[in-house]
Design a protein around this motif. Structure first.
Motif, mmCIF file in Angstrom:
data_model
loop_
_atom_site.group_PDB
_atom_site.id
_atom_site.type_symbol
_atom_site.label_atom_id
_atom_site.label_comp_id
_atom_site.label_asym_id
_atom_site.label_seq_id
_atom_site.Cartn_x
_atom_site.Cartn_y
_atom_site.Cartn_z
ATOM 1 N N SER A 1 0.832 -1.204 0.000
ATOM 2 C CA SER A 1 0.000 0.000 0.000
ATOM 3 C C SER A 1 0.864 1.251 0.000
ATOM 4 O O SER A 1 2.056 1.199 0.321
ATOM 5 N N MET A 2 0.244 2.356 -0.343
ATOM 6 C CA MET A 2 0.933 3.646 -0.337
ATOM 7 C C MET A 2 1.390 3.995 1.075
ATOM 8 O O MET A 2 2.493 4.497 1.271
ATOM 9 N N HIS A 3 0.562 3.708 2.071
ATOM 10 C CA HIS A 3 0.928 3.999 3.457
ATOM 11 C C HIS A 3 2.176 3.213 3.862
ATOM 12 O O HIS A 3 3.102 3.760 4.473
ATOM 13 N N GLU A 4 2.180 1.933 3.525
ATOM 14 C CA GLU A 4 3.341 1.098 3.847
ATOM 15 C C GLU A 4 4.587 1.599 3.116
ATOM 16 O O GLU A 4 5.684 1.635 3.676
ATOM 17 N N ARG A 5 4.421 2.026 1.871
ATOM 18 C CA ARG A 5 5.527 2.555 1.061
ATOM 19 C C ARG A 5 6.122 3.800 1.716
ATOM 20 O O ARG A 5 7.327 3.913 1.885
ATOM 21 N N LYS A 6 5.270 4.733 2.110
ATOM 22 C CA LYS A 6 5.750 5.980 2.728
ATOM 23 C C LYS A 6 6.483 5.697 4.034
ATOM 24 O O LYS A 6 7.536 6.276 4.298
ATOM 25 N N SER A 7 5.922 4.840 4.840
ATOM 26 C CA SER A 7 6.527 4.520 6.128
ATOM 27 C C SER A 7 7.893 3.875 5.934
ATOM 28 O O SER A 7 8.870 4.244 6.604
ATOM 29 N N LEU A 8 7.987 2.919 5.021
ATOM 30 C CA LEU A 8 9.242 2.228 4.765
ATOM 31 C C LEU A 8 10.299 3.200 4.236
ATOM 32 O O LEU A 8 11.445 3.201 4.697
ATOM 33 N N MET A 9 9.916 4.053 3.291
ATOM 34 C CA MET A 9 10.877 4.991 2.714
ATOM 35 C C MET A 9 11.364 5.989 3.762
ATOM 36 O O MET A 9 12.549 6.326 3.799
ATOM 37 N N ALA A 10 10.483 6.450 4.612
ATOM 38 C CA ALA A 10 10.877 7.389 5.660
ATOM 39 C C ALA A 10 11.833 6.721 6.645
ATOM 40 O O ALA A 10 12.811 7.332 7.082
ATOM 41 N N ASP A 11 11.572 5.468 6.980
ATOM 42 C CA ASP A 11 12.428 4.742 7.929
ATOM 43 C C ASP A 11 13.814 4.452 7.346
ATOM 44 O O ASP A 11 14.813 4.521 8.053
ATOM 45 N N THR B 1 7.139 18.410 4.857
ATOM 46 C CA THR B 1 6.327 18.864 5.992
ATOM 47 C C THR B 1 6.778 18.183 7.276
ATOM 48 O O THR B 1 6.838 18.818 8.333
ATOM 49 N N TRP B 2 7.131 16.912 7.198
ATOM 50 C CA TRP B 2 7.636 16.209 8.385
ATOM 51 C C TRP B 2 8.925 16.855 8.872
ATOM 52 O O TRP B 2 9.152 16.946 10.078
ATOM 53 N N THR B 3 9.772 17.294 7.940
ATOM 54 C CA THR B 3 10.987 18.012 8.328
ATOM 55 C C THR B 3 10.612 19.329 9.001
ATOM 56 O O THR B 3 11.146 19.680 10.057
ATOM 57 N N GLN B 4 9.680 20.053 8.395
ATOM 58 C CA GLN B 4 9.225 21.337 8.951
ATOM 59 C C GLN B 4 8.691 21.162 10.367
ATOM 60 O O GLN B 4 8.998 21.955 11.258
ATOM 61 N N LEU B 5 7.902 20.126 10.582
ATOM 62 C CA LEU B 5 7.269 19.899 11.882
ATOM 63 C C LEU B 5 8.200 19.244 12.897
ATOM 64 O O LEU B 5 7.845 19.115 14.063
ATOM 65 N N GLY B 6 9.373 18.822 12.450
ATOM 66 C CA GLY B 6 10.327 18.208 13.354
ATOM 67 C C GLY B 6 10.084 16.726 13.601
ATOM 68 O O GLY B 6 10.646 16.154 14.524
ATOM 69 N N PHE B 7 9.255 16.073 12.771
ATOM 70 C CA PHE B 7 9.027 14.636 12.923
ATOM 71 C C PHE B 7 10.289 13.855 12.588
ATOM 72 O O PHE B 7 10.502 12.754 13.064
ATOM 73 N N HIS B 8 11.089 14.407 11.677
ATOM 74 C CA HIS B 8 12.417 13.872 11.379
ATOM 75 C C HIS B 8 13.313 15.039 10.987
ATOM 76 O O HIS B 8 12.836 16.152 10.790
ATOM 77 N N ARG B 9 14.599 14.790 10.912
ATOM 78 C CA ARG B 9 15.563 15.819 10.525
ATOM 79 C C ARG B 9 16.294 15.317 9.279
ATOM 80 O O ARG B 9 17.456 14.934 9.337
ATOM 81 N N LYS B 10 15.567 15.319 8.167
ATOM 82 C CA LYS B 10 16.101 14.789 6.916
ATOM 83 C C LYS B 10 15.944 15.826 5.817
ATOM 84 O O LYS B 10 14.895 16.453 5.689
ATOM 85 N N ALA B 11 16.999 15.977 5.026
ATOM 86 C CA ALA B 11 17.005 16.975 3.952
ATOM 87 C C ALA B 11 16.117 16.534 2.789
ATOM 88 O O ALA B 11 15.961 15.332 2.530
ATOM 89 N N CYS B 12 15.564 17.514 2.082
ATOM 90 C CA CYS B 12 14.622 17.263 0.989
ATOM 91 C C CYS B 12 15.070 18.041 -0.248
ATOM 92 O O CYS B 12 15.161 19.270 -0.215
#
Length: 151
Positions: A34-44, A67-78
């Motif tokens: 699924s798209m949700h599983e894809r996003k989670s895996l790629m982020a991890d 947006t996750w970087t902006q919100l501080g959910f992770h510190r990863k460059a985009c």
């Protein structure tokens, strides 16, 4: 930086340069349910994110991790691989939204753009991700008189 997630569309568009940028040197391919599983895996798995020219799915996924970087959910460059100016209009929109105070300049800087993949990776490696407080906290929101704003 060990691992970079590259977003590219399922369609290569009309220019040969878009096709040339995609799927060269692919070191890992994961098929998920699924798209949700894809996003989670790629982020991890990823230390940074790059969007190649693509459509709505590419844009949606890339904006979400930014947006996750902006919100501080992770510190990863985009980063945006801006082949032949593909992302120029998006970057202009982000600049305009910043001028209109919908995006902070520090948050606008999260979107790193380069037309050369090697230079883009170098910029991603050297990017210092800002840590910012939110524009409005819960208390500030509760104190806003929204009726007054509408009048």
């Amino acid at each position: 930086m060990k691992s970079i997630c590259v977003y590219c569309g399922s369609n290569f568009g009309v220019r040969d340069s878009y096709l040339e940028a995609a799927h060269t040197g692919l070191s890992d391919l994961r098929v998920v349910g699924s798209m949700h599983e894809r996003k989670s895996l790629m982020a991890d798995l990823s230390d940074a994110f790059i969007a190649l020219p693509g459509g709505l799915g590419t844009l949606e996924e890339f904006c979400e991790v930014a947006t996750w970087t902006q919100l501080g959910f992770h510190r990863k460059a985009c980063g945006l691989l801006n082949i032949e100016g593909f992302y120029d209009r998006l970057l202009s929109f982000l600049d305009y939204a910043t001028e209109e105070k919908f995006i902070r300049p520090e948050h606008r800087a999260i979107f790193i753009s380069e037309d050369n993949p090697v230079q883009l990776i170098e910029k991603l490696n050297n990017f210092d991700i800002p840590v910012l407080s939110k524009w409005l906290d819960q208390e500030s929101i509760q104190n806003i008189d929204f009726h007054e704003l509408i009048e």
